[in-house]
Design a protein around this motif. Structure first.
Motif, PDB file in Angstrom:
ATOM      1  N   UNK A  34      -8.047  -8.519  -6.629  1.00 45.31           N
ATOM      2  CA  UNK A  34      -7.869  -7.802  -5.368  1.00 45.31           C
ATOM      3  C   UNK A  34      -7.318  -6.394  -5.610  1.00 45.31           C
ATOM      4  N   UNK A  35      -7.917  -5.428  -4.900  1.00 43.38           N
ATOM      5  CA  UNK A  35      -7.445  -4.046  -4.961  1.00 43.38           C
ATOM      6  C   UNK A  35      -7.093  -3.581  -3.555  1.00 43.38           C
ATOM      7  N   UNK A  36      -6.995  -2.266  -3.362  1.00 42.47           N
ATOM      8  CA  UNK A  36      -6.533  -1.725  -2.080  1.00 42.47           C
ATOM      9  C   UNK A  36      -7.313  -2.306  -0.904  1.00 42.47           C
ATOM     10  N   UNK A  37      -8.637  -2.269  -0.984  1.00 40.31           N
ATOM     11  CA  UNK A  37      -9.449  -2.646   0.172  1.00 40.31           C
ATOM     12  C   UNK A  37      -9.317  -4.125   0.494  1.00 40.31           C
ATOM     13  N   UNK A  38      -9.025  -4.933  -0.533  1.00 40.56           N
ATOM     14  CA  UNK A  38      -8.825  -6.358  -0.275  1.00 40.56           C
ATOM     15  C   UNK A  38      -7.644  -6.605   0.641  1.00 40.56           C
ATOM     16  N   UNK A  39      -6.544  -5.884   0.408  1.00 43.35           N
ATOM     17  CA  UNK A  39      -5.341  -6.082   1.229  1.00 43.35           C
ATOM     18  C   UNK A  39      -5.448  -5.375   2.579  1.00 43.35           C
ATOM     19  N   UNK A  40      -6.149  -4.248   2.614  1.00 47.63           N
ATOM     20  CA  UNK A  40      -6.422  -3.626   3.910  1.00 47.63           C
ATOM     21  C   UNK A  40      -7.252  -4.579   4.770  1.00 47.63           C
ATOM     22  N   UNK A  41      -8.241  -5.221   4.156  1.00 47.50           N
ATOM     23  CA  UNK A  41      -9.096  -6.172   4.884  1.00 47.50           C
ATOM     24  C   UNK A  41      -8.330  -7.424   5.280  1.00 47.50           C
ATOM     25  N   UNK A  42      -7.419  -7.868   4.403  1.00 45.45           N
ATOM     26  CA  UNK A  42      -6.621  -9.056   4.726  1.00 45.45           C
ATOM     27  C   UNK A  42      -5.829  -8.827   6.009  1.00 45.45           C
ATOM     28  N   UNK A  43      -5.127  -7.701   6.077  1.00 41.17           N
ATOM     29  CA  UNK A  43      -4.362  -7.423   7.285  1.00 41.17           C
ATOM     30  C   UNK A  43      -5.264  -6.969   8.420  1.00 41.17           C
ATOM     31  N   UNK A  44      -6.415  -6.405   8.065  1.00 42.89           N
ATOM     32  CA  UNK A  44      -7.367  -6.043   9.101  1.00 42.89           C
ATOM     33  C   UNK A  44      -7.868  -7.254   9.855  1.00 42.89           C
ATOM     34  N   UNK A  45      -8.197  -8.335   9.114  1.00 42.30           N
ATOM     35  CA  UNK A  45      -8.724  -9.522   9.785  1.00 42.30           C
ATOM     36  C   UNK A  45      -7.623 -10.254  10.532  1.00 42.30           C
ATOM     37  N   UNK A  46      -6.358 -10.121  10.091  1.00 38.11           N
ATOM     38  CA  UNK A  46      -5.251 -10.676  10.871  1.00 38.11           C
ATOM     39  C   UNK A  46      -5.121  -9.980  12.217  1.00 38.11           C
TER      40      UNK A  46
END
Length: 387
Positions: A34-46
């Motif tokens: 996981x890189x930046x976009x993975x965690x942006x997407x994780x909180x994005x989908x939350x």
């Protein structure tokens, strides 16, 4: 910290035992993807999901207007990002999850109590999100068939759901199964697709609502507030607490996913951006849509799937059906994303730590899915039907 550092030196064995399996020991280097976009997407989908879309209604109901509600969202999201980063640090640095860290704090046996409580929370939230996912499935199916849209309810009043709702719920659970088979380290792509899809769905519905109301977004954003200064202050405190508590499960299990980072900063920066940017957009969409449709139709719509069903019920035209289909498809995918990552896989991780000899993440996630039935999530939403 010496004990934590020694965890990284554990040699992962192929066989499982009463203490460990490959899903709970420190994540190996080849699984740290996981890189930046993975965690942006994780909180994005939350944030980019049906529950967050409708969350503004609870804040408006206590006497605040849309502008003040969005102020609460900004403050609460800042607090959420700080708490999430703090909860992710041991996962980012030592690549261990929530359930393993509980062993450090409470011991091997003492940790089981806290872990099982979170399993229970995962089951309840999984069932709740699955029910909403079933409603989104029905949007897609109703866009295909007028007969399905007008399906007769064959259940008695004592049953707190309709035949159509049951069909959608069952179909949603079935299509969830293959997604629960995906290894967690590959969920960054899954989350990116889900976040992107629901963002454009929300933007499209919002543009339609404003345009349908003669390019006016209504009055909820700036309606006069009659609360006193003291009442307003307590309303803000209530609102911040309400918003924070709605994401407490995602905050607590941060290390379950931060342990998959390539570098710790990917988790930290991705969390800040994902929480404070995407967490602001969707509640704003929900308030603007509700405000515009309230002014136009005299009725509040707080769920995006309800808006899509409204299109089909008002005018079953090719245009309405196409709009409902694509919006419904995006909503289904977003519900799959948030439910699998936030509840199914997280619950599977906890069960894998509790019974490592017999349960891995996949088996644990399937147990969470099966328990969605005895949870009876239709009672969460349809209890008003009880006589």
């Amino acid at each position: 910290m010496g004990f934590l550092q020694s965890l990284n030196n554990i040699i992962v064995l192929d066989e499982s035992n009463a203490m460990q399996n490959k899903d709970i020991v420190p994540i190996s280097v080849n699984r740290r993807r996981w890189k930046y976009f993975g965690y942006i997407s994780y909180w994005g989908i939350n944030s980019l999901c049906a529950v967050t879309w409708s969350a503004g209604s609870s804040l408006l109901s206590i006497g605040l207007n849309g502008s003040q509600t969005m102020g609460i969202v900004v403050v609460a999201n800042l607090l959420i990002s700080i708490a999430a980063i703090l909860n992710s640090m041991y996962g980012s640095e030592y690549h261990i999850g929530y359930s393993v860290f509980q062993r450090v704090v409470f011991g091997i046996r003492g940790s089981i109590f806290g872990i099982l409580i979170r399993v229970l929370l995962s089951v309840v939230w999984f069932a709740s999100q699955a029910w909403l996912g079933g409603l989104c499935v029905n949007v897609v199916l109703c866009s295909w068939s007028r007969a399905y849209l007008n399906m007769e309810n064959t259940f008695p009043e004592s049953v707190n759901m309709t035949s159509q709702e049951l069909c959608g719920f069952v179909i949603y659970l079935v299509i969830t199964i293959p997604f629960l088979m995906i290894p967690p380290e590959f969920y960054d792509y899954f989350l990116a697709i889900g976040s992107t899809a629901i963002f454009f769905v929300g933007m499209g519905i919002t543009i339609w609502a404003v345009k349908d109301n003669n390019n006016h977004y209504g009055t909820l954003m700036n309606v006069a507030v009659t609360l006193s200064s003291s009442e307003k202050g307590w309303a803000w405190m209530y609102g911040i607490n309400s918003w924070y508590s709605s994401l407490v499960a995602g905050i607590s299990n941060q290390s379950d996913y931060s342990r998959f980072n390539t570098k710790p900063r990917h988790s930290y920066i991705g969390t800040i951006v994902g929480t404070n940017v995407t967490g602001f957009i969707v509640p704003l969409f929900g308030i603007i849509c509700c405000s515009a449709m309230l002014e136009k139709y005299g009725e509040e719509f707080w769920m995006p799937n309800d808006i899509c069903m409204f299109w089909l019920q008002q005018n079953y035209s090719a245009k309405a059906r196409a709009g409902a289909f694509f919006c419904g498809l995006g909503l289904v995918f977003s519900q799959l994303s948030i439910n699998c990552v936030g509840n199914g896989i997280s619950g599977g991780m906890d069960l894998a730590a509790t019974f490592p000899r017999y349960i891995n993440i996949r088996r644990g996630a399937m147990i969470v899915l099966i328990l969605a039935w005895p949870t009876q999530p239709w009672l969460f939403y349809n209890s008003k039907r009880e006589s």
